[in-house]
Design an enzyme around this catalytic site. Structure first.
Site, PDB file in Angstrom:
ATOM      1  N   HIS A  10     -10.512  -5.474  -5.546  1.00 15.11           N
ATOM      2  CA  HIS A  10      -9.282  -5.653  -4.775  1.00 15.11           C
ATOM      3  C   HIS A  10      -9.601  -5.829  -3.300  1.00 15.11           C
ATOM      4  O   HIS A  10     -10.710  -5.539  -2.853  1.00 15.11           O
ATOM      5  CB  HIS A  10      -8.363  -4.436  -4.946  1.00 15.11           C
ATOM      6  CG  HIS A  10      -8.841  -3.206  -4.225  1.00 15.11           C
ATOM      7  ND1 HIS A  10      -9.930  -2.463  -4.655  1.00 15.11           N
ATOM      8  CD2 HIS A  10      -8.411  -2.599  -3.091  1.00 15.11           C
ATOM      9  CE1 HIS A  10     -10.121  -1.444  -3.820  1.00 15.11           C
ATOM     10  NE2 HIS A  10      -9.223  -1.510  -2.857  1.00 15.11           N
ATOM     11  N   VAL A  17     -24.734   3.533  15.816  1.00 16.25           N
ATOM     12  CA  VAL A  17     -24.424   4.854  16.374  1.00 16.25           C
ATOM     13  C   VAL A  17     -24.639   4.892  17.889  1.00 16.25           C
ATOM     14  O   VAL A  17     -24.174   3.999  18.593  1.00 16.25           O
ATOM     15  CB  VAL A  17     -25.209   5.950  15.602  1.00 16.25           C
ATOM     16  CG1 VAL A  17     -24.576   6.190  14.235  1.00 16.25           C
ATOM     17  CG2 VAL A  17     -26.688   5.566  15.426  1.00 16.25           C
ATOM     18  N   ASN A  73       0.840  -1.201   0.000  1.00 12.46           N
ATOM     19  CA  ASN A  73       0.000   0.000   0.000  1.00 12.46           C
ATOM     20  C   ASN A  73       0.878   1.256   0.000  1.00 12.46           C
ATOM     21  O   ASN A  73       1.849   1.340   0.756  1.00 12.46           O
ATOM     22  CB  ASN A  73      -0.878  -0.028   1.265  1.00 12.46           C
ATOM     23  CG  ASN A  73      -2.069   0.905   1.170  1.00 12.46           C
ATOM     24  OD1 ASN A  73      -1.938   2.044   0.746  1.00 12.46           O
ATOM     25  ND2 ASN A  73      -3.224   0.410   1.553  1.00 12.46           N
ATOM     26  N   ASP A  74       0.550   2.210  -0.874  1.00 12.32           N
ATOM     27  CA  ASP A  74       1.352   3.421  -0.966  1.00 12.32           C
ATOM     28  C   ASP A  74       1.193   4.307   0.279  1.00 12.32           C
ATOM     29  O   ASP A  74       2.039   5.152   0.549  1.00 12.32           O
ATOM     30  CB  ASP A  74       0.984   4.200  -2.233  1.00 12.32           C
ATOM     31  CG  ASP A  74       1.364   3.425  -3.506  1.00 12.32           C
ATOM     32  OD1 ASP A  74       2.407   2.749  -3.496  1.00 12.32           O
ATOM     33  OD2 ASP A  74       0.603   3.490  -4.496  1.00 12.32           O
ATOM     34  N   ASN A  99     -13.059  -4.100   1.796  1.00 12.48           N
ATOM     35  CA  ASN A  99     -14.148  -3.146   1.933  1.00 12.48           C
ATOM     36  C   ASN A  99     -14.762  -3.009   0.551  1.00 12.48           C
ATOM     37  O   ASN A  99     -14.106  -2.546  -0.370  1.00 12.48           O
ATOM     38  CB  ASN A  99     -13.636  -1.788   2.404  1.00 12.48           C
ATOM     39  CG  ASN A  99     -13.039  -1.856   3.795  1.00 12.48           C
ATOM     40  OD1 ASN A  99     -13.539  -2.574   4.651  1.00 12.48           O
ATOM     41  ND2 ASN A  99     -11.965  -1.116   4.015  1.00 12.48           N
ATOM     42  N   HIS A 112     -12.016  -0.796  -8.568  1.00 11.49           N
ATOM     43  CA  HIS A 112     -11.333  -1.975  -9.117  1.00 11.49           C
ATOM     44  C   HIS A 112     -11.409  -3.113  -8.092  1.00 11.49           C
ATOM     45  O   HIS A 112     -11.229  -2.890  -6.905  1.00 11.49           O
ATOM     46  CB  HIS A 112      -9.867  -1.629  -9.429  1.00 11.49           C
ATOM     47  CG  HIS A 112      -9.194  -2.672 -10.250  1.00 11.49           C
ATOM     48  ND1 HIS A 112      -9.128  -2.607 -11.622  1.00 11.49           N
ATOM     49  CD2 HIS A 112      -8.587  -3.830  -9.892  1.00 11.49           C
ATOM     50  CE1 HIS A 112      -8.489  -3.686 -12.067  1.00 11.49           C
ATOM     51  NE2 HIS A 112      -8.156  -4.441 -11.034  1.00 11.49           N
ATOM     52  N   GLU A 166     -25.589   1.802  20.052  1.00  9.17           N
ATOM     53  CA  GLU A 166     -24.658   0.742  19.677  1.00  9.17           C
ATOM     54  C   GLU A 166     -23.236   1.058  20.147  1.00  9.17           C
ATOM     55  O   GLU A 166     -22.523   0.176  20.634  1.00  9.17           O
ATOM     56  CB  GLU A 166     -24.684   0.532  18.162  1.00  9.17           C
ATOM     57  CG  GLU A 166     -25.972  -0.076  17.623  1.00  9.17           C
ATOM     58  CD  GLU A 166     -27.143   0.891  17.524  1.00  9.17           C
ATOM     59  OE1 GLU A 166     -26.970   2.091  17.820  1.00  9.17           O
ATOM     60  OE2 GLU A 166     -28.255   0.447  17.171  1.00  9.17           O
TER      61      GLU A 166
HETATM   62  O1  LIG Z   1      -7.074   1.878   3.124  1.00  6.92           O
HETATM   63  P1  LIG Z   1      -8.313   2.472   2.547  1.00  6.92           P
HETATM   64  O2  LIG Z   1      -9.114   1.518   1.728  1.00  6.92           O
HETATM   65  O3  LIG Z   1      -8.080   3.763   1.850  1.00  6.92           O
HETATM   66  O4  LIG Z   1      -9.196   2.857   3.841  1.00  6.92           O
HETATM   67  C1  LIG Z   1     -10.352   2.200   4.276  1.00  6.92           C
HETATM   68  O5  LIG Z   1     -10.072   0.986   4.963  1.00  6.92           O
HETATM   69  C2  LIG Z   1      -9.257   1.099   6.144  1.00  6.92           C
HETATM   70  C3  LIG Z   1      -9.134  -0.263   6.781  1.00  6.92           C
HETATM   71  O6  LIG Z   1     -10.378  -0.774   7.206  1.00  6.92           O
HETATM   72  C4  LIG Z   1      -9.822   2.136   7.112  1.00  6.92           C
HETATM   73  O7  LIG Z   1      -8.883   2.361   8.125  1.00  6.92           O
HETATM   74  C5  LIG Z   1     -10.173   3.459   6.425  1.00  6.92           C
HETATM   75  O8  LIG Z   1     -10.849   4.300   7.330  1.00  6.92           O
HETATM   76  C6  LIG Z   1     -11.050   3.180   5.208  1.00  6.92           C
HETATM   77  O9  LIG Z   1     -11.360   4.376   4.538  1.00  6.92           O
HETATM   78  O1  LIG Z   2     -33.973   5.645  16.926  1.00 13.77           O
HETATM   79  P1  LIG Z   2     -33.453   6.334  15.693  1.00 13.77           P
HETATM   80  O2  LIG Z   2     -32.876   7.694  15.991  1.00 13.77           O
HETATM   81  O3  LIG Z   2     -34.447   6.379  14.585  1.00 13.77           O
HETATM   82  O4  LIG Z   2     -32.265   5.425  15.189  1.00 13.77           O
HETATM   83  C1  LIG Z   2     -30.908   5.694  15.265  1.00 13.77           C
HETATM   84  O5  LIG Z   2     -30.370   5.462  16.571  1.00 13.77           O
HETATM   85  C2  LIG Z   2     -30.504   4.138  17.070  1.00 13.77           C
HETATM   86  C3  LIG Z   2     -29.809   4.053  18.400  1.00 13.77           C
HETATM   87  O6  LIG Z   2     -28.425   4.310  18.322  1.00 13.77           O
HETATM   88  C4  LIG Z   2     -29.925   3.107  16.087  1.00 13.77           C
HETATM   89  O7  LIG Z   2     -30.271   1.814  16.524  1.00 13.77           O
HETATM   90  C5  LIG Z   2     -30.452   3.315  14.662  1.00 13.77           C
HETATM   91  O8  LIG Z   2     -29.764   2.458  13.784  1.00 13.77           O
HETATM   92  C6  LIG Z   2     -30.235   4.775  14.262  1.00 13.77           C
HETATM   93  O9  LIG Z   2     -30.726   5.004  12.979  1.00 13.77           O
END
Ligand SMILES: O=P(O)(O)O[C@H]1O[C@H](CO)[C@@H](O)[C@H](O)[C@H]1O
Ligand SMILES: O=P(O)(O)O[C@H]1O[C@H](CO)[C@@H](O)[C@H](O)[C@H]1O
Lengths: 346, 346
Positions: A165, A316, A76-77, A152, A163, A319
């Site tokens: 990967h 969020v 990775n670059d 990802n 691409h 969670e």
């Molecule tokens: O390395 P990438 O593909 O640019 O980056 C992505 O994957 C990484 C590994 O899960 C994460 O840390 C980065 O936040 C995400 O954007």
């Molecule tokens: O209850 P809301 O605001 O509609 O929902 C949001 O907050 C919740 C609690 O963190 C989460 O489970 C949901 O995924 C999010 O969309």
């Protein structure tokens, strides 16, 4: 009223993580007026002269990606982990602990063409990808304690290049997730004298309600303790500890499994189903010498979509601060995936 | 070369979670060509006749939100946790454990107007919000083991309504995050005979490099083990175990702290800085009778933005499968927040 797993709230236990998940199936019908994402259905050209992962294109680092014809691996670059670097001193304070971290980050291009993926590569080409994963795992595993192969998929999952990967981050330390798994797998083995995940897969094959696909060698289930709406686990029918323990038959059948599961995912909402996925097996490096009979090699898919190609589950407030929560029961999710055709929509 | 915390890779330990985070400051300059979000700067009218959280508006449930004048609390129309329901039976299998979950979910509107927030409410109005949090905590804490007060701010954090509000999910069980914290706080107390977070805040006040704001009663720090780019913790200077242990002076100074931290956040990228935030204190319900001297009440902000109002940190593949990773050091993030004015940009 009798308890119904698809209708009534409960918590479920994840024995791999020693964690619980809140299941609230009664909430599945709440209306959604929040953020919607761009549907991940982007058409990509076979070759894009500006895409650094395409053969013959110059990358930001100045290096040119060679004219590769199968898989292609490079460092990775902008790696999150470097092989060398100055090391922090021990602060001696339990509240301010720092340690050295060494590692390397690689990118594996699956194929020279940008417009292909598991579901339209040939079985032979997918087998090549699996072989490359194994090669990398073995090479990096000699030096590093943990070799995390992951992908990802889709912009929604932070992927910045369409691409086909994946990535490998290999590290001098055992990261949190495998460290906790290792502990729980080990305790289960001590107590039951059997690898937890082999017990688990056998039981799931009898119960059937969470199995979404199986062939001679592999089973794909929505785990009983799934957190993401359409989360799945890929489990072997025969005990294997690491990626490189797979024999030819298991490799070929794994390639087939990957083709099917990705096609099924894409069929759910008729889009390029976004996810993060990756592989876990027994730790490597200094752990290669230790007994690892408690480990079973397996794969995980964590897809964020919940209701449509544009509405995802947000992990969020509750969670992050308290506990994972899901609306759809694992059994309903499994039924949805199981019912999808094994070939991707055209 | 000497180790520099703002330049060289390392891992740091989170003693609250017993987890490590990878810090890769050398990676902060990698170019970003991935997904960008909509800048969270939306203008909201003071009253919207279609917004169910505005006074006098009918909600999906058919209930009408009353003509409230200060804070307003109601039970979520689509709660993830219900007070009653059928209970699952014990499977007797360690791999398929399910338990009953009971609870309730409430919404707290901070103010009748949609176009206000901490930084443009009067101090008195913010004090009202804090009092409402405490009232709710006490009331629900009599019955439930855990009362999670949290706010998802901004569409990027899954918030579907721009009216200033937060949520409370109270549960019959102790969720994962506080359960693990409880364990680690307890072990530290046993060993050191002091609450971990009081030791921590005293040390941070001496070190200063991660402190972003302080007044007579409160300290805001980017924790040494922060995972999110601009994550902060709100810590009391005097030991308090629960929200309702705060005295008048602490409440007023907390209101002021909230106004400052939100203004500082908004100033970083000149937008309504999205985040999830919430409060943790000693467990309630049956735990009210237990000794909880190891607990210190505190708040957490988890904001996703990394580089601009539209580029967030993706917690994806490596983070989900292995370990959290950050680019910006906690100390650099603290300097950025500390340097922001205490009044929000106009
Ligand atoms: O390395 P990438 O593909 O640019 O980056 C992505 O994957 C990484 C590994 O899960 C994460 O840390 C980065 O936040 C995400 O954007
Ligand atoms: O209850 P809301 O605001 O509609 O929902 C949001 O907050 C919740 C609690 O963190 C989460 O489970 C949901 O995924 C999010 O969309």
């Amino acid at each position: 009223m009798a308890f119904n797993i698809n209708e009534h709230q409960h918590v479920r236990y994840n024995p791999l993580k020693d964690e619980w998940v809140v299941v609230s199936p009664h909430r599945a019908l709440r209306p959604w007026s929040g953020q919607v994402e761009t549907a991940p259905t982007e058409e990509v050209p076979q070759f894009d002269p500006k895409n650094p992962l395409c053969p013959g294109v110059k990358r930001t680092s100045g290096k040119v990606t060679p004219m590769y014809e199968s898989t292609y691996v490079f460092t990775n670059d902008f790696p999150a982990l470097l092989e060398e670097g100055p090391e922090p001193e021990d602060s001696g304070d339990p509240l301010f602990q720092m340690k050295a971290a060494k590692g390397t980050c690689r990118v594996i291009c699956y194929h020279p063409h940008s417009n292909v993926y598991f579901s339209n590569l040939s079985l032979k080409e997918v087998v090549c990808v699996v072989h490359e994963w194994i090669n990398q795992y073995v090479e990096l595993g000699k030096k590093y304690s943990w070799v995390q192969i992951f992908e990802n998929r889709g912009a929604m999952m932070g992927c910045s290049n369409p691409h086909p990967h994946c990535q490998i981050w290999a590290s001098s330390f055992l990261p949190n997730e495998p460290r906790i798994k290792d502990k729980n797998l080990r305790e289960y083995f001590k107590k039951h004298k059997r690898p937890m995940l082999i017990d688990y897969v056998e039981k799931e094959l009898l119960k059937k309600e969470r199995v979404v696909y199986e062939n001679e060698e592999w089973v794909v289930v929505v785990p009983f303790w799934a957190v993401w709406p359409f989360e799945t686990m890929v489990l072997p029918k025969r005990q294997v500890k690491r990626f490189n323990d797979l024999d030819c038959k298991q490799i070929e059948k794994l390639a087939q499994t990957l083709q099917v599961i990705v096609a099924k995912y894409d069929n759910i909402f008729k889009c390029n189903f976004p996810y993060s996925m990756g592989w876990h097996g027994a730790p490597t490096g200094e752990h290669l010498k230790e007994n690892q009979d408690h480990w079973t090699f397996h794969g995980m898919y964590y897809p964020p979509l919940l209701r449509s190609a544009t509405v995802k589950k947000f992990m969020v407030g509750y969670e992050l601060l308290a506990q994972s929560q899901r609306d759809l029961s694992a059994e309903k999710a499994a039924a949805v995936i199981r019912d999808q055709p094994e070939k991707r929509f055209a």
